[in-house]
Write an enzyme that holds these catalytic residues in place. Structure first.
Site, PDB file in Angstrom:
ATOM      1  N   CYS A 185       0.805  -1.230   0.000  1.00 16.29           N
ATOM      2  CA  CYS A 185       0.000   0.000   0.000  1.00 16.29           C
ATOM      3  C   CYS A 185       0.834   1.274   0.000  1.00 16.29           C
ATOM      4  CB  CYS A 185      -0.981  -0.020   1.166  1.00 16.29           C
ATOM      5  SG  CYS A 185      -0.235   0.110   2.811  1.00 16.29           S
ATOM      6  N   HIS A 237      -2.818   1.352   6.838  1.00 15.08           N
ATOM      7  CA  HIS A 237      -3.043   1.380   5.394  1.00 15.08           C
ATOM      8  C   HIS A 237      -2.710   2.786   4.913  1.00 15.08           C
ATOM      9  CE1 HIS A 237      -4.468   0.434   1.472  1.00 15.08           C
ATOM     10  NE2 HIS A 237      -5.456   1.313   1.508  1.00 15.08           N
ATOM     11  N   ASP A 259      -7.109   5.977  -3.637  1.00 17.05           N
ATOM     12  CA  ASP A 259      -6.386   4.809  -3.121  1.00 17.05           C
ATOM     13  C   ASP A 259      -6.093   3.832  -4.257  1.00 17.05           C
ATOM     14  OD1 ASP A 259      -5.324   2.700  -1.756  1.00 17.05           O
ATOM     15  OD2 ASP A 259      -7.002   2.421  -0.386  1.00 17.05           O
TER      16      ASP A 259
END
EC number: 2.3.2.13
Length: 637
Positions: free
Chosen positions: A276, A334, A357
């Site tokens: 991530c 995250h 994202d």
């Protein structure tokens, strides 16, 4: 002589234009300018003299679809025409052998590479010259650009700065690592523009793609999907296991430039591997290059809600071991990106920071991407606002439903409304300090926002109500450091008028930062008695010898303690996740720009095979590495 007039040379005035447009260092080969702001070109002639009264000059710009003719007039230029391209020759800038032209694009021009064609018309003939290309980017300095950012210090941080910090670890043990965004490294601008050209949107309909590139919302949708390679010729391939032998381990990346350069030079083969923070940091680089203010944001205890009910289900045994029954999960951290833009496609109130994202988690309208979603929509729980608001709301403010099961029966359960999104942060403007963004995402929860507790999986009895007589908490003493013992504290309160005899079950499990835990690697069990209306404090120590063969320096551990009443089988649970801190690396910069980097082995065992790596944006051509000799305890570079 006018009939023989020909274009001999075009001076793109790189230095002056780049300073004026805040694009210094982005490219050594191309003129890079921002939309809505005039830039200069000097045309130099041969074979005759330039006479604006008898010669008409036309400029044609194409990308290649966008095609405009620009008429030169001897008058002051208009800056920032919102609707059309303009060009003007200012008084004093026209000479017999040259003329300086001031060109200004509409503030809503498409981002991309433009071809520049100059056509010279006289009474006798017409000549056309293809003279080169220039690159047009968004303009956060222009108040009519949708990415306009009014505070100068924020533009410096979120557009021009080429380094930052990525936060990771856990909310109780926040760690940071530097990241070089690398906008000014060779080939990075070219990679970002190529990304747009190889996108599925451009391949399907290039004309439509060029038209839509005026909008930062559209650019966000395209680029977010192209950072991962799930659906297209994207940049990064994700991997979340421990076998990275055919690529680069995600934790080994320290900057975006190497990734973008490798993708471009390989003719768009996905770079292996990303997780991530790598996906997010590369996306942040691309957006900053294109002129869209962006920042990397870390959400600690981020929920991954797979069924869109904004509640995360977790199942535990009475021994404290977490079960992998639910597809939902809580990642100890995250990382995503916030991009700054106006949302003219939405009702008022949703301008500003938008979550984008690129980590491939769930499909969004058939594509692996997420956002752009207004942070304001998440905070106000406006779940119908596009894009992906319910999923992102659950990531930062969902409820956690924890269920304890024993032989198919529910013996205890809780609904925790504070476990998710404990800390949301980014780098502060102009400093390396952490900036807490939690309040930007999380408003006050109303009773209507709480989700009804779901039933446990495959149970044969109704849930047993939790006892109100006992209360328990689990805490970790200090910040766990790899190589050292880890201490836990369990506090139990008996609120009843009777002495209680309970069984304590303690369990620790290795966990990937974004997955459910593996089987327990260390457990502890004991019978305890607690007097009426009294507190009892229990201590546990996880010795280094208990975890050295299981954990690594970047490991995440799920620790859980269950108290069980042997008479009724009723149970209560407390759980914590924590990450390990690494042994620090010291760096000292001397007067003459000499840096000494030192690593000291503070562990109680000999290290072998360790490599100390150093890189510097604009300072070092490549990473500098020194390998630790087996007998050394200190390594310097």
């Amino acid at each position: 002589t006018e009939g023989n007039l020909r274009l001999r040379l075009v001076n793109f005035e790189h230095k002056e234009n780049h300073i004026s447009h805040e694009t210094q260092g982005l490219s050594e080969n191309h003129l890079v300018v921002r939309r809505g702001k005039p830039f200069k070109l000097t045309l130099m002639f041969g074979g005759g003299t330039w006479n604006p009264r008898t010669a008409s000059h036309l400029l044609m710009l194409g990308s290649p679809f966008i095609f405009c003719k620009l008429i030169f007039i001897e008058a002051p230029s208009k800056s920032g025409d919102l609707q059309r391209w303009s060009a003007a020759v200012h008084p004093g800038e026209s000479r017999s052998q040259s003329v300086t032209v001031n060109i200004c694009s509409p503030v809503l021009s498409s981002v991309g590479v433009y071809q520049l064609v100059v056509q010279i018309e006289t009474m006798q003939n017409k000549q056309t010259y293809a003279v080169g290309t220039f690159i047009l980017l968004c303009n956060p300095w222009h108040q009519d650009d949708p990415v306009y950012m009014p505070v100068k210090e924020q533009i410096e941080e979120y557009v021009k700065s080429d380094y930052g910090w990525v936060y990771f670890g856990s909310s109780a043990n926040v760690q940071s690592r530097p990241w070089l965004f690398g906008q000014y490294e060779s080939g990075v601008l070219e990679a970002c523009l190529t990304l747009l050209q190889v996108s599925p949107q451009h391949q399907r309909d290039s004309n439509k793609d060029y038209i839509l590139r005026t909008d930062p919302v559209y650019l966000s949708l395209v680029i977010c999907a192209m950072i991962n390679s799930k659906d297209d010729q994207g940049i990064l391939l994700g991997k979340w296991d421990n076998d990275y032998s055919d690529g680069v381990k995600p934790t080994d990346w320290t900057g975006s430039a190497d990734i973008l350069q490798q993708w471009l030079s390989s003719k768009f083969k996905p770079v292996r591997y990303g997780q991530c923070w790598v996906f997010a940091s590369v996306l942040c680089t691309v957006m900053r290059v294109l002129g869209i203010p962006s920042r990397v944001v870390t959400v600690f205890d981020a929920a991954h809600d797979t069924n869109a009910n904004t509640t995360i289900e977790e199942y535990y045994t009475t021994t404290g071991e977490k079960l992998g029954w639910s597809r939902d999960s809580i990642w100890n951290f995250h990382v995503w990106v916030e991009c700054w833009m106006r949302r003219s496609d939405l009702s008022p109130g949703f301008d500003g920071w938008q979550v984008v994202d690129p980590t491939p988690q769930e499909l969004s309208r058939g594509v692996y991407r997420c956002g752009p979603c207004p942070v304001a929509a998440i905070r106000e729980r406006c779940l119908l606002v596009p894009y992906d608001t319910p999923f992102l709301y659950a990531s930062v403010d969902g409820d956690v439903h924890r269920v304890i099961v024993d032989n198919g029966h529910v013996v205890g359960e809780t609904l925790d409304s504070k476990a998710v999104g404990r800390l949301i942060c980014t780098k502060s403007v102009g400093s390396s300090c952490l900036s807490n963004l939690t309040h930007s995402y999380k408003g006050l929860k109303s009773k209507k926002a709480l989700i009804t507790k779901p039933k446990a999986r495959q149970t044969s009895a109704e849930p047993t109500p939790m006892s109100e007589d006992e209360e328990m908490s689990l805490t970790i003493e200090g910040s766990p450091v790899f190589g050292k013992n880890i201490s836990f504290c369990v506090k139990v309160t008996n609120r009843s008028s009777q002495m209680r005899t309970l069984r304590e079950n303690f369990s620790t499990q290795l966990k990937e930062y974004n997955r459910n835990p593996q089987h327990s690697f260390w457990t502890a069990h004991k019978e305890i008695s607690i007097q009426p209306y009294k507190d009892l404090t229990l201590y546990h120590t996880l010795h280094y010898s208990d975890y050295e063969s299981t954990l690594a320096a970047d490991s995440v551990v799920n620790a859980a303690v269950v108290l069980q009443d042997p008479r009724t089988n009723e149970s209560i649970l407390s759980a914590q996740e924590f990450s390990m801190s690494c042994v620090p690396i010291e760096m000292e910069v001397k007067r003459h720009q000499t840096a000494h980097v030192t690593f000291t082995n503070q562990l109680d065992k000999v290290l072998s095979g360790a490599v100390l790596s150093v890189e510097g944006s604009g300072l070092l051509q490549q990473k500098q590495e020194t390998r630790l000799v087996y007998s050394q305890s200190v390594i310097q570079l």
